[in-house]
Design an enzyme around this catalytic site. Structure first.
Site, PDB file in Angstrom:
ATOM      1  N   ARG A  58      19.133 -10.166  16.734  1.00 56.30           N
ATOM      2  CA  ARG A  58      18.254  -9.142  17.291  1.00 56.30           C
ATOM      3  C   ARG A  58      17.192  -9.716  18.212  1.00 56.30           C
ATOM      4  O   ARG A  58      16.637  -8.996  19.039  1.00 56.30           O
ATOM      5  CB  ARG A  58      17.655  -8.285  16.175  1.00 56.30           C
ATOM      6  CG  ARG A  58      18.731  -7.422  15.499  1.00 56.30           C
ATOM      7  CD  ARG A  58      18.167  -6.446  14.504  1.00 56.30           C
ATOM      8  NE  ARG A  58      17.266  -7.046  13.558  1.00 56.30           N
ATOM      9  CZ  ARG A  58      17.521  -7.220  12.267  1.00 56.30           C
ATOM     10  NH1 ARG A  58      18.666  -6.858  11.762  1.00 56.30           N
ATOM     11  NH2 ARG A  58      16.614  -7.761  11.489  1.00 56.30           N
ATOM     12  N   GLU A  95      14.000 -17.856   0.829  1.00 53.43           N
ATOM     13  CA  GLU A  95      13.506 -17.544  -0.508  1.00 53.43           C
ATOM     14  C   GLU A  95      14.512 -17.967  -1.577  1.00 53.43           C
ATOM     15  O   GLU A  95      14.146 -18.468  -2.631  1.00 53.43           O
ATOM     16  CB  GLU A  95      13.231 -16.035  -0.598  1.00 53.43           C
ATOM     17  CG  GLU A  95      12.506 -15.631  -1.852  1.00 53.43           C
ATOM     18  CD  GLU A  95      12.100 -14.172  -1.857  1.00 53.43           C
ATOM     19  OE1 GLU A  95      11.771 -13.680  -2.934  1.00 53.43           O
ATOM     20  OE2 GLU A  95      12.123 -13.535  -0.786  1.00 53.43           O
TER      21      GLU A  95
END
Length: 172
Positions: A58, A95
């Protein structure tokens, strides 16, 4: 034009509890898309940069049009195995695991002033990895520009020391 009103919010996507900010509705409206790109460019007045980079995928949607409209070069930052020339890789922590980004070694030259452009600033991990990749090549990060910032995820803290510009912010 209210650019934020052109961004669709989809609750519980891709999993329960996530409020997904979907820019496909913005992209569908050519005038809104053009205004979003121009707004990004306008807020960068006075920022000295000579090349724009955008991370897959994107970041291409924001960075490439900004490149065309400003006359600056565009460098894609890709996942491994997507670029045909000699590349430099950068591994970074997520994460729950690791990821890798790469760039052509000859795309950023020492002393280049680079603007990082992406659609969304969330936790800042990918943006920070892009900055580190640019710096490994001798480039200087002139700033980071995002269409959307998820303020509640504190991505700016990860990008401390860099100039960050956003168009639309969300507090939840």
């Amino acid at each position: 034009m209210d650019i934020k009103s052109k961004i669709r919010v989809i609750e519980d996507f891709p999993k329960p509890g996530i409020s997904f900010k979907d820019i496909t509705t913005l992209l569908l409206d050519g005038n809104a898309y053009k205004e979003a790109i121009q707004t990004c460019i306008d807020q960068l007045e006075g920022v000295d940069y000579n090349v724009i980079v955008g991370p897959e995928a994107r970041g291409f949607l924001m960075g490439a049009p900004m490149s065309v409209m400003t006359g600056k070069g565009f460098v894609p930052i890709r996942k491994p195995g997507k670029l045909p020339g000699e590349t430099l890789q950068h591994e970074y922590e997520l994460e729950y695991g690791k990821d890798v980004l790469e760039v052509h070694k000859d795309a950023i030259k020492p002393g280049d002033r680079v603007l990082v452009v992406d659609d969304l600033l969330a936790t800042g991990g990918t943006a920070k990895a892009v900055c580190e990749l640019i710096e490994k090549l001798g480039g200087e990060v002139a700033g980071l520009a995002f269409l959307i910032e998820l303020n509640f995820l504190n991505g700016r803290e990860v990008l401390e020391g860099y100039n960050v510009y956003t168009v639309v912010g969300y507090d939840s």
